[in-house]
Write a protein that holds these residues in place. Structure first.
Motif, PDB file in Angstrom:
ATOM      1  N   PRO A  65      44.644  47.298  42.177  1.00  0.00           N
ATOM      2  CA  PRO A  65      43.233  47.666  42.034  1.00  0.00           C
ATOM      3  C   PRO A  65      42.472  47.494  43.339  1.00  0.00           C
ATOM      4  O   PRO A  65      42.824  46.661  44.178  1.00  0.00           O
ATOM      5  CB  PRO A  65      42.722  46.700  40.957  1.00  0.00           C
ATOM      6  N   LEU A  66      41.431  48.269  43.482  1.00  0.00           N
ATOM      7  CA  LEU A  66      40.621  48.241  44.694  1.00  0.00           C
ATOM      8  C   LEU A  66      39.539  47.182  44.582  1.00  0.00           C
ATOM      9  O   LEU A  66      38.830  47.105  43.583  1.00  0.00           O
ATOM     10  CB  LEU A  66      39.976  49.619  44.911  1.00  0.00           C
ATOM     11  N   GLY A  67      39.440  46.318  45.609  1.00  0.00           N
ATOM     12  CA  GLY A  67      38.325  45.390  45.692  1.00  0.00           C
ATOM     13  C   GLY A  67      38.458  44.129  44.870  1.00  0.00           C
ATOM     14  O   GLY A  67      37.548  43.302  44.851  1.00  0.00           O
ATOM     15  N   THR A  68      39.576  43.937  44.180  1.00  0.00           N
ATOM     16  CA  THR A  68      39.762  42.745  43.352  1.00  0.00           C
ATOM     17  C   THR A  68      41.245  42.485  43.190  1.00  0.00           C
ATOM     18  O   THR A  68      42.079  43.357  43.447  1.00  0.00           O
ATOM     19  CB  THR A  68      39.085  42.926  41.984  1.00  0.00           C
ATOM     20  N   THR A  69      41.581  41.298  42.750  1.00  0.00           N
ATOM     21  CA  THR A  69      43.000  40.956  42.589  1.00  0.00           C
ATOM     22  C   THR A  69      43.572  41.476  41.279  1.00  0.00           C
ATOM     23  O   THR A  69      44.780  41.679  41.159  1.00  0.00           O
ATOM     24  CB  THR A  69      43.179  39.428  42.639  1.00  0.00           C
ATOM     25  N   SER A  70      42.716  41.672  40.277  1.00  0.00           N
ATOM     26  CA  SER A  70      43.217  42.152  38.989  1.00  0.00           C
ATOM     27  C   SER A  70      42.137  42.948  38.283  1.00  0.00           C
ATOM     28  O   SER A  70      40.948  42.625  38.352  1.00  0.00           O
ATOM     29  CB  SER A  70      43.664  40.975  38.101  1.00  0.00           C
ATOM     30  N   PRO A  89      36.451  41.200  36.292  1.00  0.00           N
ATOM     31  CA  PRO A  89      35.431  40.141  36.355  1.00  0.00           C
ATOM     32  C   PRO A  89      34.934  39.826  37.753  1.00  0.00           C
ATOM     33  O   PRO A  89      33.739  39.534  37.946  1.00  0.00           O
ATOM     34  CB  PRO A  89      36.152  38.938  35.725  1.00  0.00           C
ATOM     35  N   ASP A  90      35.809  39.882  38.763  1.00  0.00           N
ATOM     36  CA  ASP A  90      35.380  39.589  40.133  1.00  0.00           C
ATOM     37  C   ASP A  90      34.257  40.524  40.584  1.00  0.00           C
ATOM     38  O   ASP A  90      33.405  40.137  41.397  1.00  0.00           O
ATOM     39  CB  ASP A  90      36.553  39.749  41.105  1.00  0.00           C
ATOM     40  N   GLY A 115      33.701  51.675  44.137  1.00  0.00           N
ATOM     41  CA  GLY A 115      34.969  52.189  44.640  1.00  0.00           C
ATOM     42  C   GLY A 115      36.095  51.884  43.663  1.00  0.00           C
ATOM     43  O   GLY A 115      36.993  52.705  43.438  1.00  0.00           O
ATOM     44  N   ALA A 116      36.063  50.682  43.063  1.00  0.00           N
ATOM     45  CA  ALA A 116      37.078  50.316  42.078  1.00  0.00           C
ATOM     46  C   ALA A 116      36.997  51.215  40.840  1.00  0.00           C
ATOM     47  O   ALA A 116      38.020  51.595  40.263  1.00  0.00           O
ATOM     48  CB  ALA A 116      36.918  48.856  41.669  1.00  0.00           C
TER      49      ALA A 116
END
Length: 486
Positions: A65-70, A89-90, A115-116
């Motif tokens: 995923p873009l911009g986050t770990t999950s 959530p991030d 973006g995500a």
């Protein structure tokens, strides 16, 4: 036909403006025509709280995923909506609004948040995902979905859906520093004038306008206006160049939710053939707004965000004269602190005549529109506008500036239009207090002739502003795209 809507807000889950109304009403209207429509939106706290009461399907993990770990997608059937909620959530579990922190400033990572959303849309559109459903059409809405269109174009060498990009308000463009290009997994080759570049930065909105197969906006007049320097927001050249791929399709309204015959937010119901209940609603509104109850007093209203675009500074200039001529006025909305203060002071100066309800309340908005005699929409520009259509539905005659969708939905009450039965409200041309004051004076003059006023009310209430025609227009647009080779 399978259609993926990509949007940042959907009524009744999350709403800041008309985009949410469109995203909540158009997909069910398309499904009635036999299309399969899924709506992808972010999992803001308000969204997650509301869908928790619904049956959620098996979560689908998004690889890389873009911009986050999950991040994962939650399939949800919410009323008439088939949703895919981006649970990240991030990016989205935070206070404030969809785009802003509690203090009002933009979230500094909005480019990655949306973006995500676009990355998830592209993954659904270009991969064989566990969902087992790939769209034939990707339909992105406003700048928050602009990169979804770009990703499909730039990454979809081995097959991609046709893409549609709808501009709901060209003034909001999603502009960010050029250094974000590689971090958003975009090739530097796309950062150029005929691509993502915009005034030395990058623009999500321009990405959608440049790369989409088809562009639409929310009224025919606005589609013409945005091709001019006056309302093109620096993009009029690009829009003029793409004019053969630009269509103006007028928004509709949910005529079940906005129906004076069954509205649960009002103390009485009414229709174009049985209008007596409107007087009951008017009195309830006057009492709730601390206005002097009087059925003979013309009651004007505004339900709006308080912004420069909406022309509410012009209206503030006109209000002393309006109430001086015997009218009342109630406003519902929030926004610019200076405008809020000005309306608060006007209400204090004219107790019982002016009421400023500086809040957003969906139910109270129904009461205001249902109980008022006229609704004022003096916008400097207005891509479509919905409140004037709500006013038409409730026999609350619109007083509007002739721009964008306001010009396409309100027929001026000239003597000829009143005589032939086409009049539905009052219009003016120039974005100044003098033009607005002239239109308000005409409304006050017609109020003195109750039979003519009721005649115009009936014309307004029988005006069809449902989503049926728009849904057919979008269906035809989608079919036309699919008939063409990529």
């Amino acid at each position: 036909m399978r259609v993926l809507f990509v949007t940042s807000e959907v009524h009744p889950l999350i709403k800041t403006g008309g985009l949410a109304d469109v995203s909540g009403a158009l997909p069910p209207a398309l499904e009635k025509l036999g299309l399969s429509v899924k709506v992808l939106l972010p999992g803001y706290p308000a969204v997650m709280q509301k869908i928790a009461r619904s049956e959620i399907g098996t979560p689908i993990d998004i690889p890389g995923p873009l911009g986050t770990t999950s991040a994962r997608l939650l399939p949800v059937r919410y009323g008439a909506l088939d949703l895919l909620v981006l649970d990240a959530p991030d990016l989205f579990t935070r206070p404030g609004g969809p785009y802003n922190a509690p203090g009002g400033q933009d979230w500094p990572d909005n480019q990655f948040r949306f973006g995500a959303l676009c990355h998830a849309a592209a993954w659904l559109s270009l991969s064989d995902t566990p969902l087992g459903w790939r769209p034939d059409i990707l339909h992105g809405h406003d700048w928050q979905a602009g990169l979804a269109v770009a990703y499909c174009h730039l990454w979809g060498q081995h097959g991609r859906p046709r893409t549609v990009f709808t501009v709901h308000n060209l003034a909001y463009q999603g502009q960010f520093a050029a250094e974000n290009v590689p971090h958003l997994r975009l090739p530097w080759e796309a950062y150029r004038h005929d691509g993502l570049e915009f005034w030395g930065g990058m623009s999500f909105l321009k990405a959608g306008l440049w790369y989409a197969d088809q562009l639409t906006t929310v009224s025919p007049t606005y589609a013409r206006e945005i091709q001019t320097p006056e309302l093109g927001c620096g993009l009029d050249g690009l829009l003029s160049m793409r004019s053969s791929n630009l269509a103006g399709i007028l928004n509709g309204i949910d005529d079940t939710e906005w129906n004076p015959g069954i509205d649960p937010f009002m103390p009485a119901t009414f229709s174009d053939s049985k209008m007596a209940g409107k007087a009951t609603v008017k009195r309830a509104l006057q009492v709730a707004s601390a206005l002097t109850p009087d059925p003979q007093t013309p009651l004007f209203c505004v339900v709006s965000r308080l912004t420069h675009q909406k022309g509410l500074d012009l209206l503030a200039d006109c209000l002393p004269d309006l109430v001086g001529r015997g009218a009342q006025f109630v406003l519902v909305g929030t926004g610019d602190p200076a405008l809020e203060h000005r309306y608060r002071m006007l209400a204090a100066a004219y107790p019982g005549r002016i009421s400023a309800q500086l809040k957003y309340d969906e139910g109270f908005s129904h009461l205001v529109i249902g109980g008022s005699d006229a609704i004022i929409v003096p916008s400097r520009f207005e891509p479509c506008g919905l409140t004037q259509m709500y006013g038409l539905r409730y026999g609350t005659l619109p007083v509007v500036r002739r721009t964008g969708g306001l010009a396409d939905t309100v027929t001026d009450a000239t003597p000829a239009a009143i005589e032939n039965g086409s009049a539905t409200g009052f219009t003016f041309d120039h974005a100044d207090a003098a033009g607005l004051s002239w239109a308000l004076s005409r409304a006050l003059d017609l109020w003195k002739h109750p039979k003519l006023w009721k005649q115009v009310m009936r014309s307004a209430m029988t005006h069809d502003n449902s989503w049926d025609k728009a849904a057919l227009d979008y269906q035809a647009l989608y079919e036309g795209l699919l008939a063409k080779p990529l």
